[in-house]
Scaffold this motif. Structure first.
Motif, PDB file in Angstrom:
ATOM      1  N   PHE A 114       0.805  -1.219   0.000  1.00 33.61           N
ATOM      2  CA  PHE A 114       0.000   0.000   0.000  1.00 33.61           C
ATOM      3  C   PHE A 114       0.845   1.281   0.000  1.00 33.61           C
ATOM      4  O   PHE A 114       0.628   2.155  -0.842  1.00 33.61           O
ATOM      5  N   PRO A 115       1.797   1.449   0.916  1.00 33.90           N
ATOM      6  CA  PRO A 115       2.560   2.712   0.907  1.00 33.90           C
ATOM      7  C   PRO A 115       3.353   2.917  -0.381  1.00 33.90           C
ATOM      8  O   PRO A 115       3.440   4.040  -0.887  1.00 33.90           O
ATOM      9  N   LEU A 116       3.893   1.835  -0.934  1.00 32.69           N
ATOM     10  CA  LEU A 116       4.758   1.947  -2.106  1.00 32.69           C
ATOM     11  C   LEU A 116       3.968   2.258  -3.378  1.00 32.69           C
ATOM     12  O   LEU A 116       4.468   2.944  -4.274  1.00 32.69           O
ATOM     13  N   PHE A 117       2.733   1.769  -3.462  1.00 36.79           N
ATOM     14  CA  PHE A 117       1.954   1.911  -4.696  1.00 36.79           C
ATOM     15  C   PHE A 117       0.750   2.838  -4.539  1.00 36.79           C
ATOM     16  O   PHE A 117      -0.127   2.857  -5.400  1.00 36.79           O
ATOM     17  N   ARG A 118       0.744   3.614  -3.477  1.00 38.41           N
ATOM     18  CA  ARG A 118      -0.389   4.502  -3.239  1.00 38.41           C
ATOM     19  C   ARG A 118      -0.602   5.486  -4.385  1.00 38.41           C
ATOM     20  O   ARG A 118      -1.739   5.772  -4.773  1.00 38.41           O
ATOM     21  N   SER A 119       0.486   5.995  -4.935  1.00 38.44           N
ATOM     22  CA  SER A 119       0.370   6.972  -6.014  1.00 38.44           C
ATOM     23  C   SER A 119      -0.154   6.351  -7.307  1.00 38.44           C
ATOM     24  O   SER A 119      -0.571   7.061  -8.218  1.00 38.44           O
ATOM     25  N   GLN A 120      -0.139   5.009  -7.401  1.00 39.13           N
ATOM     26  CA  GLN A 120      -0.635   4.315  -8.587  1.00 39.13           C
ATOM     27  C   GLN A 120      -1.902   3.526  -8.266  1.00 39.13           C
ATOM     28  O   GLN A 120      -2.222   2.554  -8.952  1.00 39.13           O
ATOM     29  N   ALA A 121      -2.616   3.933  -7.252  1.00 34.64           N
ATOM     30  CA  ALA A 121      -3.757   3.169  -6.759  1.00 34.64           C
ATOM     31  C   ALA A 121      -4.764   2.834  -7.845  1.00 34.64           C
ATOM     32  O   ALA A 121      -5.370   1.763  -7.840  1.00 34.64           O
ATOM     33  N   GLY A 122      -4.941   3.737  -8.812  1.00 35.07           N
ATOM     34  CA  GLY A 122      -5.958   3.553  -9.837  1.00 35.07           C
ATOM     35  C   GLY A 122      -5.743   2.362 -10.732  1.00 35.07           C
ATOM     36  O   GLY A 122      -6.685   1.913 -11.394  1.00 35.07           O
ATOM     37  N   ARG A 123      -4.535   1.828 -10.794  1.00 36.89           N
ATOM     38  CA  ARG A 123      -4.316   0.633 -11.608  1.00 36.89           C
ATOM     39  C   ARG A 123      -3.806  -0.543 -10.771  1.00 36.89           C
ATOM     40  O   ARG A 123      -3.168  -1.460 -11.287  1.00 36.89           O
ATOM     41  N   THR A 124      -4.082  -0.489  -9.475  1.00 36.63           N
ATOM     42  CA  THR A 124      -3.803  -1.627  -8.620  1.00 36.63           C
ATOM     43  C   THR A 124      -5.101  -2.268  -8.171  1.00 36.63           C
ATOM     44  O   THR A 124      -6.144  -1.613  -8.094  1.00 36.63           O
TER      45      THR A 124
END
Length: 378
Positions: free
Chosen positions: A100-110
């Motif tokens: 979550f912390p590492l990919f928060r900025s890409q949440a829309g494609r996770t």
């Protein structure tokens, strides 16, 4: 669609023996490839897949005696996913919430499928802190403790229809317990039910290190006296015979089961399931059709005749309708498409540009190699 499947590293994909999450990731990955998607699997190096494999450890962590702390290996996995992230439309995680912390900025494609129990108090503030991360539950019961979390769908697990051949005339005359020896799975209840019903019980189960004391002090003493056979872990190919020849599967849980893969494995074999009410059970077992739902050992013994009388062909038919890998993959594809439609147009264009760039770089690499080869031959 370009899809990354990110699996835990504890077991290979598929696992050699026990391992529900990794098994589901395998079935999903293979079905997505079969449907024509470009799938990359991030998993242990001993995994077997028709997708492109990115090995993140040489072998499953459980099999590596030199591994004492899995967390650093899991973090290296996430960093490798981060390095390759721009090449995918969807990053589908099966590793709880570590990313979550590492990919928060890409949440829309996770997308994150939660495979474990979620009724623990420590989870609630964490999910509240990351409301933008899209989640999938594997049962509606699993998501109930987290009303503030961003669940976008419930997707039930599925199995390939040809994985288990159904047995419509069971020959074993025994009840089966399959899975893991642990207090929450209640093998002690299974033993009590079988003995009270006057039926033999066969237990095919893994004993984790954390549960060795429970097995030694509680379960092992109950194995004496006849009628109960403990056979240990079995592999995938052995499940068909074990479950298919059983008169019924006992699933006497004492915890909020998130899904319970063994229930649909039994149904695939045409075997009815006797389960204690809790967690996902009421969503998976249709009482009086593919099993019976009970509240106590006494209820279970009373329900045994009706359980054994259920139509095994009807059980298999309901499995095919509700729990196929094809249905599971189609459900996930609909979720992927929904997420991609929500992404802002500039993000979609950048994603397409990154894919085009990767293809062109690949062409350039081939061209350079060809030029070099030509120079060597001149």
């Amino acid at each position: 669609m370009r899809i990354a499947q990110i699996a835990p590293l504890f077991e290979s994909v598929p696992p050699r023996l026990y391992g529900g999450t990794e098994r589901v990731v395998y079935y999903l990955t293979e079905e997505l490839v079969r449907q024509g998607h470009k799938v990359t699997l991030f998993a242990s190096g001993d995994s077997i897949t028709s997708a492109e494999l990115v090995p993140c450890t040489p072998q499953a962590l459980r099999l590596d005696r030199d591994v004492h702390d899995p967390l650093p290996h899991q973090m290296l996995l996430l960093d490798k996913v981060r390095e390759h992230a721009e090449h995918f439309d969807i990053l589908h995680f099966h590793v709880d919430y570590l990313h979550f912390p590492l990919f928060r900025s890409q949440a829309g494609r996770t997308l994150t499928t939660l495979h474990g129990r979620q009724d623990l108090a420590d989870h609630m503030p964490f999910y509240a802190h990351f409301p933008e991360m899209p989640l999938v539950s594997i049962s509606n019961a699993q998501r109930a403790p987290l009303p503030r979390a961003n669940f976008v769908a419930t997707v039930y697990h599925g199995l390939p229809l040809d994985l288990h051949k159904p047995t419509f005339e069971s020959r074993g005359g025994y009840l089966a317990f399959l899975g893991r020896i642990s207090p929450e799975k209640r093998p002690d209840r299974a033993i009590a039910i079988a003995r009270a019903a006057g039926l033999p019980l066969r237990i095919a189960a893994k004993v984790d290190k954390a549960d060795e004391t429970y097995f030694r002090e509680v379960i092992a003493p109950m194995l004496g006296g006849g009628g109960v056979e403990f056979i240990g872990e079995i592999n995938e190919s052995e499940k068909t015979e074990f479950l298919g020849n059983a008169a019924g599967l006992l699933f006497p849980i004492d915890w909020p089961e998130p899904f319970g893969l063994v229930m649909i494995e039994a149904m695939a074999c045409g075997t009815p399931v006797l389960a204690f009410r809790g967690g996902s059970v009421a969503e998976i077992v249709e009482d009086g059709i593919n099993g019976r739902i009970v509240e106590s050992v006494e209820d279970a013994v009373h329900a045994m005749p009706s359980l054994l009388a259920l139509d095994r062909r009807a059980i298999r038919a309901r499995f095919e309708e509700r729990f196929s890998a094809t249905r599971m993959a189609a459900d996930y594809v609909r979720v992927y498409q929904k997420l991609l439609r929500k992404r802002p147009a500039p993000e979609r264009e950048l994603s397409m540009l990154a894919a085009h760039s990767a293809v062109m770089n690949g062409h350039a690499g081939h061209a350079s190699a060809a030029i070099a080869t030509q120079r060597e031959t001149n």
